[in-house]
Scaffold this active site. Sequence first.
Site, mmCIF file in Angstrom:
data_model
loop_
_atom_site.group_PDB
_atom_site.id
_atom_site.type_symbol
_atom_site.label_atom_id
_atom_site.label_comp_id
_atom_site.label_asym_id
_atom_site.label_seq_id
_atom_site.Cartn_x
_atom_site.Cartn_y
_atom_site.Cartn_z
ATOM 1 N N SER A 164 0.811 -1.220 0.000
ATOM 2 C CA SER A 164 0.000 0.000 0.000
ATOM 3 C C SER A 164 0.841 1.265 0.000
ATOM 4 O O SER A 164 0.509 2.246 -0.665
ATOM 5 C CB SER A 164 -0.948 0.002 1.208
ATOM 6 O OG SER A 164 -1.821 -1.100 1.155
ATOM 7 N N HIS A 174 0.665 4.444 4.373
ATOM 8 C CA HIS A 174 0.043 5.160 3.270
ATOM 9 C C HIS A 174 0.580 6.589 3.176
ATOM 10 O O HIS A 174 0.958 7.056 2.099
ATOM 11 C CB HIS A 174 -1.474 5.215 3.449
ATOM 12 C CG HIS A 174 -2.129 3.873 3.448
ATOM 13 N ND1 HIS A 174 -3.467 3.707 3.759
ATOM 14 C CD2 HIS A 174 -1.652 2.629 3.183
ATOM 15 C CE1 HIS A 174 -3.772 2.427 3.679
ATOM 16 N NE2 HIS A 174 -2.690 1.759 3.332
#
Length: 329
Positions: free
Chosen positions: A183, A235
């Site tokens: 991610s 993230h």
Amino acid sequence: MNSRRDVESGSGGTKNTNNYSAAGNSSSYVYDADNHRNSWLVPVFVVVNVVVFVVAMAINNCPKNNFGFQGNCVAGFLGRFSFQPLRENPLLGPSSSTLTKMGALKWENIVHQNQGWRLFTCIWLHAGIIHLLSNMICLVFIGIRLEQQFGFVRIGLIYLLSGFGGSVLSSLFIRNSISVGASGALFGLLGAMLSELLTNWTIYSNKVMALLTLLIIIAVNLAIGILPHVDNFAHIGGFATGLLLGFILLPRPQYGWLQQHRFPAGIRLKSKFKAYQYILGIVSLILLIVGLSIGLAMLFKGENGYDHCHWCHYLTCVPSSKWECNNEN
């Protein structure tokens, strides 16, 4: 995003589905879509992630290593490739001990056992088949287009360094649980898309709509990260790294520089990039080096990120009546 496919036309405002075109402005950029590079690195990344997941499931060997405390293995007909009980891993994947053995991000191992390699290996591991599929679908849709436009070297660097940047930030805040997944690297590609749009702003038509669309996509994905058990620090770290790398690696040359071979002899050649592109690239390079250096220094000193940012837990988990938050959510 189709709104980014058409570039300013100097006179008639016509659109060409096969080419980026610009006229009447010598600083605009001409890009021929037929000259797209073939994408091979992103498919290789997808294959590697899938193979690593299969290997993880083989090593996990649920029927042999599951003691039934959390229930029975899921999809037992798969034999040693069956999944851990849903109570233990609802994403249909291996156990946390298997992921740790294979290189998951774990603060204690990095700081006290000098296993800094986990900052890279964790981006190739996934918690379950649902986790894997969602990330690989995003990688295909985002990565292939970027690789076709900018080549495998630049996109590969952005992917790997963004994953690394996400791992560094995650390790500064998450100590008592493991973290895995691509991610951070994927958010790095999103960040690079944003900086590419900004640094090449003059070549796009419908630029405001393109910017709003991209910002909405980024905001929605970051908002999902405030749910518990989602590592939003990876993230954010990946996004910030990719954003800076986009300013460094993805500026497009000026039209005049590309067309200089057509100029009469004696005409002074234009600079390859505009002044603001150089400035953004230099500032971004400095910020990237300083940011990663400070982050790594804090990490290997064993410092806790929350000691320097007491409100940062809201970045990864917002309290709700449906769940509780702590510094590890």
